[in-house]
Design an enzyme around this catalytic site. Structure first.
Site, PDB file in Angstrom:
ATOM      1  N   ARG A  31       0.780  -1.244   0.000  1.00  0.00           N
ATOM      2  CA  ARG A  31       0.000   0.000   0.000  1.00  0.00           C
ATOM      3  C   ARG A  31       0.809   1.290   0.000  1.00  0.00           C
ATOM      4  NH1 ARG A  31      -4.093  -1.930   4.619  1.00  0.00           N
ATOM      5  NH2 ARG A  31      -2.151  -2.984   5.136  1.00  0.00           N
ATOM      6  N   ARG A  40      -4.730  -2.601  -7.115  1.00  0.00           N
ATOM      7  CA  ARG A  40      -5.729  -3.175  -6.210  1.00  0.00           C
ATOM      8  C   ARG A  40      -7.118  -2.653  -6.571  1.00  0.00           C
ATOM      9  NH1 ARG A  40      -5.860  -2.009   0.112  1.00  0.00           N
ATOM     10  NH2 ARG A  40      -6.586  -0.063  -0.825  1.00  0.00           N
ATOM     11  N   ASP A  77      -0.763 -14.037   0.067  1.00  0.00           N
ATOM     12  CA  ASP A  77      -0.950 -13.848   1.502  1.00  0.00           C
ATOM     13  C   ASP A  77      -0.793 -15.176   2.207  1.00  0.00           C
ATOM     14  OD1 ASP A  77      -1.830 -11.501   3.323  1.00  0.00           O
ATOM     15  OD2 ASP A  77      -2.777 -13.280   4.144  1.00  0.00           O
ATOM     16  N   TYR A 154      -4.734 -17.215  13.550  1.00  0.00           N
ATOM     17  CA  TYR A 154      -5.811 -16.559  12.780  1.00  0.00           C
ATOM     18  C   TYR A 154      -7.031 -17.468  12.667  1.00  0.00           C
ATOM     19  CZ  TYR A 154      -2.702 -12.736  11.507  1.00  0.00           C
ATOM     20  OH  TYR A 154      -1.868 -11.653  11.560  1.00  0.00           O
TER      21      TYR A 154
HETATM   22  O1  CP3 Z   1       6.305  -9.262   1.292  1.00  0.00           O
HETATM   23  C1  CP3 Z   1       5.633  -9.205   0.247  1.00  0.00           C
HETATM   24  O2  CP3 Z   1       5.696  -8.239  -0.545  1.00  0.00           O
HETATM   25  C2  CP3 Z   1       4.750 -10.383  -0.151  1.00  0.00           C
HETATM   26  C3  CP3 Z   1       3.356 -10.244   0.105  1.00  0.00           C
HETATM   27  C4  CP3 Z   1       2.798 -10.543   1.482  1.00  0.00           C
HETATM   28  C5  CP3 Z   1       1.548 -10.023   1.898  1.00  0.00           C
HETATM   29  N1  CP3 Z   1       1.223 -10.574   3.098  1.00  0.00           N
HETATM   30  C6  CP3 Z   1       0.734  -9.079   1.123  1.00  0.00           C
HETATM   31  C7  CP3 Z   1      -0.321  -8.332   1.821  1.00  0.00           C
HETATM   32  C8  CP3 Z   1       3.265 -11.366   2.504  1.00  0.00           C
HETATM   33  C9  CP3 Z   1       4.589 -12.116   2.628  1.00  0.00           C
HETATM   34  C10 CP3 Z   1       2.251 -11.397   3.515  1.00  0.00           C
HETATM   35  C11 CP3 Z   1       2.354 -12.192   4.745  1.00  0.00           C
HETATM   36  C12 CP3 Z   1       1.354 -12.041   5.806  1.00  0.00           C
HETATM   37  N2  CP3 Z   1      -0.008 -11.869   5.682  1.00  0.00           N
HETATM   38  C13 CP3 Z   1       1.643 -12.153   7.189  1.00  0.00           C
HETATM   39  C14 CP3 Z   1       3.009 -12.394   7.756  1.00  0.00           C
HETATM   40  C15 CP3 Z   1       3.659 -11.060   7.766  1.00  0.00           C
HETATM   41  C16 CP3 Z   1       4.851 -10.868   8.602  1.00  0.00           C
HETATM   42  O3  CP3 Z   1       5.627  -9.985   8.145  1.00  0.00           O
HETATM   43  O4  CP3 Z   1       5.071 -11.426   9.666  1.00  0.00           O
HETATM   44  C17 CP3 Z   1       0.440 -11.969   7.896  1.00  0.00           C
HETATM   45  C18 CP3 Z   1       0.284 -11.974   9.397  1.00  0.00           C
HETATM   46  C19 CP3 Z   1      -0.598 -11.817   6.940  1.00  0.00           C
HETATM   47  C20 CP3 Z   1      -2.058 -11.646   7.201  1.00  0.00           C
HETATM   48  C21 CP3 Z   1      -2.472 -10.321   6.722  1.00  0.00           C
HETATM   49  N3  CP3 Z   1      -2.675 -10.030   5.389  1.00  0.00           N
HETATM   50  C22 CP3 Z   1      -2.621  -9.123   7.460  1.00  0.00           C
HETATM   51  C23 CP3 Z   1      -2.489  -9.002   8.966  1.00  0.00           C
HETATM   52  C24 CP3 Z   1      -2.920  -8.105   6.534  1.00  0.00           C
HETATM   53  C25 CP3 Z   1      -3.099  -6.626   6.811  1.00  0.00           C
HETATM   54  C26 CP3 Z   1      -4.519  -6.237   6.856  1.00  0.00           C
HETATM   55  C27 CP3 Z   1      -4.665  -4.736   6.951  1.00  0.00           C
HETATM   56  O5  CP3 Z   1      -5.739  -4.266   6.528  1.00  0.00           O
HETATM   57  O6  CP3 Z   1      -3.737  -4.036   7.377  1.00  0.00           O
HETATM   58  C28 CP3 Z   1      -2.943  -8.694   5.249  1.00  0.00           C
HETATM   59  C29 CP3 Z   1      -3.237  -8.021   3.991  1.00  0.00           C
HETATM   60  C30 CP3 Z   1      -2.076  -7.838   3.078  1.00  0.00           C
HETATM   61  N4  CP3 Z   1      -1.224  -8.830   2.727  1.00  0.00           N
HETATM   62  C31 CP3 Z   1      -1.735  -6.641   2.384  1.00  0.00           C
HETATM   63  C32 CP3 Z   1      -0.634  -6.961   1.586  1.00  0.00           C
HETATM   64  C33 CP3 Z   1       0.070  -6.045   0.624  1.00  0.00           C
HETATM   65  C34 CP3 Z   1      -2.471  -5.328   2.441  1.00  0.00           C
HETATM   66  C35 CP3 Z   1      -3.753  -5.547   1.724  1.00  0.00           C
HETATM   67  C36 CP3 Z   1      -4.352  -4.309   1.096  1.00  0.00           C
HETATM   68  O7  CP3 Z   1      -3.969  -4.014  -0.054  1.00  0.00           O
HETATM   69  O8  CP3 Z   1      -5.194  -3.684   1.728  1.00  0.00           O
END
Ligand code: CP3
Length: 352
Positions: A31, A40, A77, A154
């Protein structure tokens, strides 16, 4: 192994010599980039983006077109697995992930399915194949999964954790059922990661975001043991593929993590790289560990902190520069550029 034009990241994972320290950023496609927000919007929402291999490829490449990073990471994700198990995943703006059908009973654990990586999760494998083809021999690609413990938090909480009361209570009151869940998730993760490798991922990372909330014995049983199983099985199914383990707030567990046979450990900023290197640096590469909040400071401070992290690791191979956790959505993109430039300019002396 195929030959890549830039293999710094893979060489560093194997603790081989490099010309400078490789760098990538957790959540590098995300983001904080306006071009990501536009993609997105095209997809409609985050999960629709994840389910569209062409758009996944587009956003994976965005940070690589902007910055001289040393590896791509699959855009997807960790919650794709519980989603494919039918728990009903939704992302609510400002609230994070929510499961409509969280896992709450021993009976539900026994009935959990094993999603097929080329079936229900084929969209992820298609994304890996599309990205691999688009990258050509330019850069390596990281595939990833959540750790069994982190997925379970989760799945059982039904949303992001606060005190993790439900999942910890399940582990305390029904430890055998919880072991069964962790083993089932570990086996699913093994198949998922092996399939990502077969589809073109060059390295595999396990995100154990919530392992650091456990007591040492609970960590050993519920988080580390299933991750060790994953590393062991991947050594058979995908021999030679480097695996990176990242337990956020796991600094006290590094020796045990290194003993799994993984190639590298990810570190958050609360552990010193020098200290970690003394403890496990003869066995694994280390990835990290600038506090992502540093990127809100003036670029001069960012450069100083980047220099400090490089000096903390010190001379020689085996360091992959990264943030200690995901880049924050409000980060100014030019501040990420300041960090990357600093790594490129300041790290070569550590490799002479
Ligand atoms: O690193 C990268 O660029 C690869 C993409 C990636 C995403 N999520 C994209 C994403 C990776 C490796 C993850 C892993 C992930 N997802 C974890 C482990 C992260 C860590 O660093 O320990 C976790 C706990 C998740 C679950 C998850 N997905 C959460 C808590 C969220 C955030 C929700 C929020 O609204 O803040 C996501 C969504 C997510 N995954 C986004 C991205 C870019 C944001 C989504 C959006 O565009 O709104």
């Amino acid at each position: 192994m195929k030959t890549l034009r830039n293999d710094r990241f893979l060489r560093a994972l194997l603790r081989q010599s490099v010309d400078r320290t490789p760098i990538w950023m957790m959540r590098q496609a995300g983001r904080y980039l306006p071009e990501y927000r536009a993609s997105r919007a095209k997809a409609g929402d985050f999960m629709s983006l994840c389910r569209n291999p062409e758009l996944c490829c587009e956003v994976t490449l965005q940070p690589l077109d902007r910055y001289p990073l040393d590896t791509a990471i699959l855009f997807s994700d960790i919650l794709t697995i519980p989603d494919a198990m039918g728990l009903g995943l939704r992302f609510v703006e400002g609230e994070g992930p929510i499961f409509d059908k969280p896992l709450r009973t021993v009976d539900a654990i026994r009935k959990l399915s094993s999603p097929d990586p080329e079936g229900e999760l084929r969209y992820v494998m298609d994304a890996v194949r599309t990205i691999r083809a688009a990258l050509g021999d330019r850069l390596p690609l990281i595939g990833f999964s959540g750790s069994p413990w982190t997925l379970a938090t989760y799945m059982i909480e039904g949303c992001g954790g606060h005190d993790f009361a439900r999942v910890k209570r399940m582990a305390l009151e029904e430890p055998e059922a919880f072991d069964q869940l962790a083993r089932h998730l570990a086996d699913t993760v093994v198949q998922y990661l092996a399939a990502q490798h077969a589809a073109g991922a060059d390295a595999l990372m396990v995100f154990d975001t919530w392992g650091g909330v456990l007591s040492p014995p609970a960590y050993a049983r519920f988080s580390l043991a299933p991750m060790a199983h994953i590393v062991e099985r991947l050594a058979e199914l995908a021999p030679g593929v480097p695996v990176i383990l990242f337990t956020k707030n796991g600094g006290q567990h590094l020796e045990k993590m290194a003993a799994t046979g993984c190639a590298a450990l990810g570190l958050d900023w609360t552990t010193s790289l020098a200290d970690a290197r003394r403890r496990v640096g003869d066995r694994v590469a280390l990835q990290g560990n600038l506090d992502p909040i540093t990127l809100f400071a003036h670029p001069d401070r960012i450069r100083e902190e980047t220099a400090r992290v490089l000096a903390d690791y010190g001379h020689g191979p085996g360091h992959i520069f990264n943030l200690g956790h995901g880049i924050v959505p409000q980060t100014p993109p030019e501040h990420a550029a300041a960090m990357i430039e600093a790594v490129i300019e300041l790290s070569p002396p550590y490799h002479r």
